[in-house]
Design a protein around this motif. Structure first.
Motif, PDB file in Angstrom:
ATOM      1  N   GLY A 153      -4.930   5.013  -1.571  1.00  0.00           N
ATOM      2  CA  GLY A 153      -4.079   4.172  -2.063  1.00  0.00           C
ATOM      3  C   GLY A 153      -3.921   3.032  -1.122  1.00  0.00           C
ATOM      4  N   GLY A 154      -2.764   2.291  -1.034  1.00  0.00           N
ATOM      5  CA  GLY A 154      -2.506   0.988  -0.406  1.00  0.00           C
ATOM      6  C   GLY A 154      -1.531   0.051  -1.162  1.00  0.00           C
ATOM      7  N   TYR A 155      -0.844  -0.574  -0.421  1.00  0.00           N
ATOM      8  CA  TYR A 155       0.331  -1.546  -0.818  1.00  0.00           C
ATOM      9  C   TYR A 155      -0.415  -2.457  -1.518  1.00  0.00           C
ATOM     10  N   THR A 219       1.159   4.347  -3.040  1.00  0.00           N
ATOM     11  CA  THR A 219       2.076   2.863  -3.482  1.00  0.00           C
ATOM     12  C   THR A 219       2.228   1.901  -2.136  1.00  0.00           C
ATOM     13  N   GLU A 220       2.351   3.040  -1.156  1.00  0.00           N
ATOM     14  CA  GLU A 220       3.051   2.559   0.319  1.00  0.00           C
ATOM     15  C   GLU A 220       4.370   1.685  -0.045  1.00  0.00           C
ATOM     16  N   GLN A 262      -3.182   5.704   7.882  1.00  0.00           N
ATOM     17  CA  GLN A 262      -2.613   4.910   8.929  1.00  0.00           C
ATOM     18  C   GLN A 262      -1.660   3.703   8.485  1.00  0.00           C
ATOM     19  N   SER A 263      -2.217   3.142   7.184  1.00  0.00           N
ATOM     20  CA  SER A 263      -1.483   1.996   6.813  1.00  0.00           C
ATOM     21  C   SER A 263      -0.213   2.454   6.168  1.00  0.00           C
ATOM     22  N   PHE A 264       0.048   3.732   5.655  1.00  0.00           N
ATOM     23  CA  PHE A 264       1.211   4.017   5.055  1.00  0.00           C
ATOM     24  C   PHE A 264       2.171   4.415   6.164  1.00  0.00           C
ATOM     25  N   THR A 265       1.822   4.944   7.343  1.00  0.00           N
ATOM     26  CA  THR A 265       2.602   5.090   8.246  1.00  0.00           C
ATOM     27  C   THR A 265       2.976   3.689   9.233  1.00  0.00           C
ATOM     28  N   GLY A 266       2.338   3.011   9.044  1.00  0.00           N
ATOM     29  CA  GLY A 266       2.517   1.602   9.777  1.00  0.00           C
ATOM     30  C   GLY A 266       3.430   0.733   9.048  1.00  0.00           C
TER      31      GLY A 266
END
Length: 452
Positions: A153-155, A219-220, A262-266
């Motif tokens: 996924g990703g925002y 969806t972040e 990693q993008s989610f936790t960030g």
């Protein structure tokens, strides 16, 4: 092929409605939540599907439904008052043309929510409508869950069947709804009578809950993470062994964290460092602007009033370089920033009267579910399902209210459907309790479901 499949399913459902008119009501839930007309390439998107199905549902109820126990409740009157008030603020809106665009779908959602409880006069109907709501939302959630597992996924990049980022297809909104429906999924798996409650139902329910939990990851959406944490707290109330429950939640978090993108936790870490995050900082600035605006315009500015705002936001970020902390200060300017909160959305658009009506509608719903939950706690036999359903509807409602703190979904049709189910459920249980003083409740056999 997609168009043919959508048309075939909808035609079959409406065809069955000719024999059982209540199926038109269920069909509207599917059309409103999934929006097949938006998924269609060239056939359904040229037809006013929602209006047609709503008309069939109302006509079926008017012509064929039993109206002996017809009752309009206080909350339905409150929703009618809120709808009328919103119509009045639209006529005097600061941005009249933009306000009309939002009014076009808001009045339909509210009118359906006011009408729906009149049709939910049996347990089977209440359960069937909940089932259609969950399965319709599942059509979106399952796609999102699969894409999250395959791509992470990703925002703003997790496309949920359509490219139009609105309604339930918007990331933060579907993240909130996905978490909110988990209590109802659990109830349907345990007490549902439309299907045989066997291992297949439990397996599907477990997989669907996993997909719901994956939606905030895909969806972040930080709102989804907050809602998931809130739900974990709400479910603690009904846990038989709370220590074991908390240990299980902690273990699940520890196991899941290494697998998160990693993008989610960030992105989730910005919850604590909001002063360095432009999105969070401008959100606070919008809330401050809305409060000042409401003090000058206590009756609200009508739909889309936020488009008038102009913001200057001071950003502060820091970075440690050895023993030295470098602090960066900057100013971000923004205009027409959305409310990003249902409560400030109501305050800015409908003023203090609208916000009070909004809080009353939701607050009364929570109170009534708590009354039913306590009154029927420990009940057995044909009343054993009542308290758990009241708890599930209340928990789902609470999750929505938590999510509403951070996203503008004050008029989201899905939650008003949930409120309408609460009203129908409350009315049905109260009526049966009154009838119970004259004759005992009878349990319908599983194999022979009553007519809808």
């Amino acid at each position: 092929m997609r168009d043919l499949a959508l048309i075939g399913f909808l035609t079959a459902l409406l065809g069955l409605g000719l024999k059982r008119p209540f199926l038109f009501v269920l069909a509207y839930a599917y059309v409103d939540i999934v929006s097949p007309q938006r998924l269609s390439y060239y056939l359904l998107n040229s037809i006013p599907v929602s209006m047609i199905v709503a008309g069939l549902a109302f006509a079926g109820w008017l012509i064929a439904d039993d109206k002996r126990h017809l009752k309009v409740t206080g909350r339905q009157w409150l929703m009618l008052v809120l709808l009328a008030y919103a119509g009045w603020t639209t006529l005097r809106a600061d941005l009249y043309v933009e306000a009309l665009s939002k009014w076009d779908w808001v009045w339909k959602a509210m009118a359906w929510a006011i009408f729906l409880p009149l049709t939910l006069r049996t347990r089977l109907r209440i359960e069937a409508y909940l089932l259609f709501m969950i399965l319709s939302a599942a059509a979106i959630v399952i796609v999102g869950g699969i894409k999250t597992l395959l791509s992470g996924g990703g925002y703003g990049v997790l496309h949920l069947m359509v490219d139009n980022n609105s309604g339930l297809y918007e990331g933060s909104t579907i993240a909130t709804v996905a978490i909110a429906i988990i209590p109802v999924i659990l109830w349907l798996a345990r007490f549902g009578t439309v299907y045989a409650r066997d291992w297949r139902v439990r397996l599907f329910a477990s997989a669907l809950i996993l997909a719901c939990l994956l939606i905030p990851v895909g969806t972040e959406a930080r709102t989804g993470l907050v809602c998931a944490g809130a739900l974990a707290i709400f479910l603690l109330r009904e846990a038989k062994n709370r220590i074991a429950y908390m240990a299980m939640i902690a273990l699940a978090v520890v196991v899941a964290v290494p697998f998160l993108p990693q993008s989610f936790t960030g992105r989730m870490s910005t919850i604590q460092t909001y002063e360095a995050d432009a999105s969070a900082s401008t959100r606070l600035a919008v809330w401050a602007w809305t409060w000042d605006y409401a003090k000058e315009n206590p009756l609200g500015g009508g739909f889309e009033a936020y488009r008038q705002n102009s913001l200057r936001v001071k950003m502060v970020s820091s970075e440690n370089v050895g023993v030295v902390e470098l602090v960066d200060r900057s100013v971000v300017e923004d205009q027409g920033r959305a409310y990003h909160s249902s409560y400030f959305e109501m305050l800015g658009e409908q003023g203090f009267p609208g916000l009070i009506l909004f809080l009353l509608i939701h607050g009364i719903g929570l109170i009534r579910m708590e009354v039913l939950r306590r009154r029927h706690r420990g009940a057995e036999g044909d009343q054993a399902w009542i308290s758990p359903l009241a708890t599930a509807l209340q928990n789902g409602h609470l999750v929505y209210l938590v999510g509403s703190l951070f996203i503008g979904i004050a008029w989201q049709p899905f939650i008003y459907m949930l409120i309408a189910v609460q009203i129908g459920f409350d009315t049905y249980v109260s009526r049966r309790a009154n009838e119970g003083t004259r004759r005992p409740w009878r349990k319908a056999p599983l194999a022979a479901s009553p007519a809808v």
